[in-house]
Motif scaffolding. Structure first.
Motif, mmCIF file in Angstrom:
data_model
loop_
_atom_site.group_PDB
_atom_site.id
_atom_site.type_symbol
_atom_site.label_atom_id
_atom_site.label_comp_id
_atom_site.label_asym_id
_atom_site.label_seq_id
_atom_site.Cartn_x
_atom_site.Cartn_y
_atom_site.Cartn_z
ATOM 1 N N GLY A 1 -23.435 113.403 123.961
ATOM 2 C CA GLY A 1 -22.820 114.722 123.893
ATOM 3 C C GLY A 1 -23.672 115.782 123.224
ATOM 4 N N THR B 1 -29.152 118.426 125.907
ATOM 5 C CA THR B 1 -28.726 118.989 127.192
ATOM 6 C C THR B 1 -29.531 120.231 127.526
ATOM 7 O OG1 THR B 1 -26.476 118.148 126.865
ATOM 8 C CG2 THR B 1 -26.763 119.871 128.508
ATOM 9 N N ARG C 1 -28.659 113.308 131.549
ATOM 10 C CA ARG C 1 -27.900 114.537 131.705
ATOM 11 C C ARG C 1 -27.686 114.861 133.179
ATOM 12 N NH1 ARG C 1 -27.171 113.408 127.173
ATOM 13 N NH2 ARG C 1 -27.239 114.764 125.343
ATOM 14 N N ASP D 1 -23.030 118.265 132.758
ATOM 15 C CA ASP D 1 -23.347 118.414 131.334
ATOM 16 C C ASP D 1 -23.901 119.810 131.062
ATOM 17 O OD1 ASP D 1 -22.698 115.755 130.553
ATOM 18 O OD2 ASP D 1 -24.599 115.060 131.367
#
Length: 289
Positions: A204, A209, A240, A244
């Motif tokens: 996350g 990202t 990713r 995302d």
């Protein structure tokens, strides 16, 4: 989609002005202290908006801390090793990493104002050697660097420029770290941490990202230099997707708009970041009440 990878020697402010003037980046209508966001700014704002205000709106630099100097010295050592391999195609001797670390540490040490009682200088230097020895033996020989310490610019939302720095772009052929059968390009970020970062945190992580988006490389990885009693270098990767990126773009855009309002509430006092140990602005904020 605008993505710019840069090796410019200009300061970020100078390069941003050049890119806007030359039409390579649009000028955003969002009111931001620097005219652009950065991955570091986003991390600061999400940790504590009030800390963001002290640093980026009021321009107050928090006292340099030993743990930050330790991280910088490790980064400089790894950079030296990767640049040597990228230029010569051979694995740099361990001495290259150790010498680069020692030089960087001497430079950083002069600026340190806050020392951590749990990490005196002798311990920092001792575990740095362990880190370098492990990295030189198990990681460096298998990495084919493509880019080292690359600056990038990308756009989010309504033409909000975002600045970031990528530690390493490489083809990693180490079977211990490989995701599939064949080596692939990966974006790697180094972290000097007190404990291993979990897979969920890596999956996350907005920083990774953004790095993936800036390079169009889906595979991302943290190489972690863990400051446990027995120091260890660990690696954990993630992938990713376009979904995302869409989510990260929304978060970055929303944060940019929140910053533009000029409202910077403090984080909750129960959060780990709200302490004298972890916040360089504690005396100005809670300590000054």
């Amino acid at each position: 989609m605008t993505r710019i990878l840069s090796d410019s020697q200009l300061t970020p402010e100078e390069e941003y002005e050049y890119l806007v003037d030359s039409g390579k980046l649009p000028e955003t209508d969002i009111m931001l202290p620097t005219g652009y966001l950065s991955v570091t700014q986003i991390g600061t704002f999400t940790k504590c908006p009030k800390q963001y205000e002290f640093r980026y709106v009021k321009g107050i630099i928090s006292p340099p801390q030993a743990r930050m100097a330790e991280g910088t010295a490790v980064h400089k050592a790894l950079e030296a090793g990767h640049r040597e391999r990228m230029v010569s195609g051979t694995t740099a001797p361990l001495s290259v990493l150790l010498d680069a670390h020692n030089d960087a540490w001497k430079n950083q040490k002069e600026r340190i104002e806050v020392w951590d009682e749990e990490s005196p200088e002798n311990l920092i230097l001792k575990r740095a050697r362990v880190f370098m020895e492990q990295y030189h033996k198990y990681f460096l020989p298998h990495i084919d660097p493509i880019g080292v310490e690359k600056r990038f610019w990308a756009l989010v939302g309504d033409n909000i420029p975002v600045l970031g720095y990528i530690d390493l772009i490489a083809v990693d052929s180490n079977p211990r770290l490989r995701h599939g059968d064949e080596p692939e390009q990966e974006v790697v970020d180094y972290k000097v941490v007190a404990k291993t970062i979990s897979k969920g945190e890596i999956d996350g992580n907005l920083q990774l990202t953004m790095y993936s988006h800036a390079t169009s490389i889906p595979r991302v990885r943290f190489d972690m230099f863990v400051k446990t009693k027995a120091p260890a270098v660990k690696s954990l990767g993630s992938i990713r997707t376009s979904q995302d990126w869409k989510w990260a773009q929304r978060v970055f855009s929303d944060i940019g708009r929140a910053i533009s309002t000029g409202v910077f509430p403090p984080t909750l006092p129960t959060e780990w970041a709200c302490s004298k140990k972890w916040c360089g602005y504690w005396d100005l904020c809670r300590g000054g009440m």
